[in-house]
Design an enzyme around this catalytic site. Structure first.
Site, PDB file in Angstrom:
ATOM      1  CE  LYS A  27      -1.710  -1.758 -11.093  1.00 22.01           C
ATOM      2  NZ  LYS A  27      -2.277  -2.171  -9.788  1.00 22.01           N
ATOM      3  CB  SER A  28      -4.084  -8.355 -12.227  1.00 24.87           C
ATOM      4  OG  SER A  28      -4.809  -7.261 -11.741  1.00 24.87           O
ATOM      5  CB  SER A 172     -12.086  -7.476  -2.820  1.00 28.82           C
ATOM      6  OG  SER A 172     -10.662  -7.427  -2.810  1.00 28.82           O
ATOM      7  CD  GLN A 174      -6.080  -5.429  -4.225  1.00 30.22           C
ATOM      8  OE1 GLN A 174      -6.313  -4.982  -3.110  1.00 30.22           O
ATOM      9  NE2 GLN A 174      -5.513  -4.700  -5.175  1.00 30.22           N
ATOM     10  CG  ASP A 325      -8.463  -0.982 -11.083  1.00 27.98           C
ATOM     11  OD1 ASP A 325      -8.922  -0.639  -9.984  1.00 27.98           O
ATOM     12  OD2 ASP A 325      -7.677  -1.936 -11.234  1.00 27.98           O
ATOM     13  CE  LYS A 352     -10.819  -0.405  -6.260  1.00 28.97           C
ATOM     14  NZ  LYS A 352     -10.389  -1.807  -6.160  1.00 28.97           N
TER      15      LYS A 352
HETATM   16  C1  S3P Z   1      -6.620  -6.185  -8.320  1.00 27.16           C
HETATM   17  C2  S3P Z   1      -7.911  -6.145  -7.816  1.00 27.16           C
HETATM   18  C3  S3P Z   1      -8.694  -4.906  -7.703  1.00 27.16           C
HETATM   19  C4  S3P Z   1      -8.097  -3.763  -8.509  1.00 27.16           C
HETATM   20  C5  S3P Z   1      -6.601  -3.679  -8.365  1.00 27.16           C
HETATM   21  C6  S3P Z   1      -5.942  -4.982  -8.805  1.00 27.16           C
HETATM   22  C7  S3P Z   1      -5.932  -7.489  -8.391  1.00 27.16           C
HETATM   23  O1  S3P Z   1      -8.720  -4.513  -6.341  1.00 27.16           O
HETATM   24  O2  S3P Z   1      -8.668  -2.534  -8.139  1.00 27.16           O
HETATM   25  O3  S3P Z   1      -6.073  -2.629  -9.142  1.00 27.16           O
HETATM   26  O4  S3P Z   1      -4.886  -7.594  -9.081  1.00 27.16           O
HETATM   27  O5  S3P Z   1      -6.414  -8.444  -7.763  1.00 27.16           O
HETATM   28  P1  S3P Z   1      -9.858  -5.007  -5.321  1.00 27.16           P
HETATM   29  O6  S3P Z   1      -9.669  -6.454  -5.085  1.00 27.16           O
HETATM   30  O7  S3P Z   1      -9.624  -4.200  -4.071  1.00 27.16           O
HETATM   31  O8  S3P Z   1     -11.160  -4.681  -5.982  1.00 27.16           O
END
Ligand code: S3P
Length: 441
Positions: A27-28, A172, A174, A325, A352
């Protein structure tokens, strides 16, 4: 994208799981493939893209900002607009359930001379956006959010944005990625200081697309990431490896259903994502890594997993970012283990798609597990391999990973476990139920 009609689903004690499956793309990496391709000049091609609702929300948003994105013969073809070339979207960007789409796209818009409104479902609208609003505002973006720094919000980008240096206050990926993506169209050098390493797909992929990005790590492990802005991205051909966070459900299923022997093909094993395999092996899980190789620039392998008697352990909080996750499904593994499993350092689980500590504790109690919730973790006394009681209806709270975790718990329970609404699973793993059925033949 928001599903209004609940679809309950019951999961019952399973026959041994047997066979070989391939899980959908990461997914990422899928989100980032679409975003970076949409900013390159020319045509990129992506195979193995996850076609879940979250990633499709990113695709729709990039289209709304000018990219051409189409699926042909199982391959995605993306014509980008060039860094700096994003167009003003005509309507609000519907992010559905996807925090990754929201936070990363906020970063992209922040350094473009456009305004975008971000909306999402009830789960996403309850999640904190202050963590990206603060740094992006410092770069010059003008953001009007709903109370508490939440969606819906309107973001007016600034071009040229102001380069700066930001030390991440939370671990994080993200937030890190939002700043790096904003830095792409910002003159000069934008710096992110990351005291606790998180998934590094943005760094790897930005370099792969030709951005001038460097990473230095000091003696205590702090990473200094520099990106030079006004970058020119070159189109790429990308093969997305299978998602370790999706594989996690079948790894644990095979470990806890007696007689199981399952091979999961092509699982991405980037060290910043592979913590669960390490923890389950430490608990005595029989997980073999076969045919280790590189897929799309990421380490990957096939995993052969056989039913095992697991033992409870104290999980080192330092491993949390590399399996953030995967805690919901780890809690299910712990519920079947012999002895006590203790987890700590998991405050982030509370923000989350749901409060994953509270929701897992409540659900596990309802199906007969001895569990104690602390501020930042769960303490679980396992059944020693005996089936769980089951026989409860579980509220999934619009959280795909909660739904799938309790589905797997149902496979090792005496009475069925019912998920109140299975629909959220389609955000990250549309063929979850079909793959499960294929292993039960
Ligand atoms: C992700 C980062 C994670 C993860 C999310 C996907 C990403 O979140 O929980 O499912 O693709 O960068 P956080 O950055 O809030 O930890």
């Amino acid at each position: 994208m928001t599903d209004q009609t609940a679809t309950p689903r019951a999961f019952s004690a399973s026959v041994p799981l047997q066979g070989r499956i391939a899980i959908p793309g990461d997914k990422s990496i899928s989100h980032r493939s679409l975003m970076l391709s949409a900013l390159a000049v020319g045509e990129s091609r992506v195979t193995g893209l996850l076609e879940g609702h979250d990633v499709l929300a990113t695709a729709a948003a990039m289209r709304a900002m000018g990219a051409s994105i189409e699926r042909r013969d199982g391959e995605w073809r993306i014509h980008g607009v060039g860094v700096g070339g994003l167009l003003q979207p005509r309507e609000a960007l519907d992010m559905g359930n996807s925090g990754t789409s929201t936070r990363l796209l906020m970063g992209l818009v922040a350094s473009h001379p456009i305004t975008a409104t971000f909306v999402g479902d009830a789960s996403l609208s309850g999640r904190p956006m202050g963590r990206v609003i603060d740094p992006l505002s410092q770069m010059g973006a003008d953001i009007t959010a709903s109370p508490g720094g939440r969606l819906p919000l309107m973001l007016r980008g600034l071009a040229p944005a102001i380069p700066f240096s930001y030390r991440l206050p939370v671990a994080s990926a993200q937030v890190k990625s939002a700043i790096l993506l904003a830095g792409l169209n910002t003159p000069g050098i934008t710096e992110v200081i990351e005291p606790v390493p998180t998934r590094d797909h943005s760094e790897r992929m930005l370099q792969g697309f030709g951005a001038d990005l460097t990473v230095e790590t000091d003696r205590d492990g702090t990473r200094y990431i520099h990106i030079r802005g006004e970058a020119e991205l070159k189109p790429q051909t990308i093969v997305v490896p299978g998602d370790p966070s999706s594989a996690a459900f079948f790894i644990v299923a095979a470990l806890i259903v007696p007689g199981s022997d399952v091979t999961i093909a092509n699982v991405g094993l980037n060290p910043t994502r592979a913590g669960l395999v390490e923890v389950l092996q430490a608990m005595g899980g029989d997980i073999a890594l076969l045919d280790a190789r590189t897929v799309g620039g990421e380490p990957a392998a096939d995993l052969r997993v056989r039913h095992s008697m697991l033992k409870g352990i104290d999980v080192d909080p330092a491993i949390a970012p590399s399996m953030i996750d995967e805690y919901p499904i780890l809690f299910v593994a712990a519920a079947l283990a012999e002895g006590r499993t203790t987890t700590t350092g998991l405050d982030e689980l509370r923000v989350k798609e749901s409060d994953r500590l509270a929701v897992m504790a409540t659900g596990l109690k309802a199906i007969g597990v001895r569990v104690e919730e602390s501020e930042d973790g769960l303490i679980i006394d396992g059944s020693g391999g005996d089936p769980l009681a089951g026989g409860a209806a579980i509220a999934g709270h619009l959280d795909h990973r909660i739904c799938m975790s309790f589905a797997i718990a149902g496979l090792a329970s005496k009475a069925p476990v019912t998920i109140d609404d299975i629909a959220p699973v389609a955000t990250s793993f549309p063929n979850f139920e079909a793959l499960l059925a294929s292993l039960q033949q």
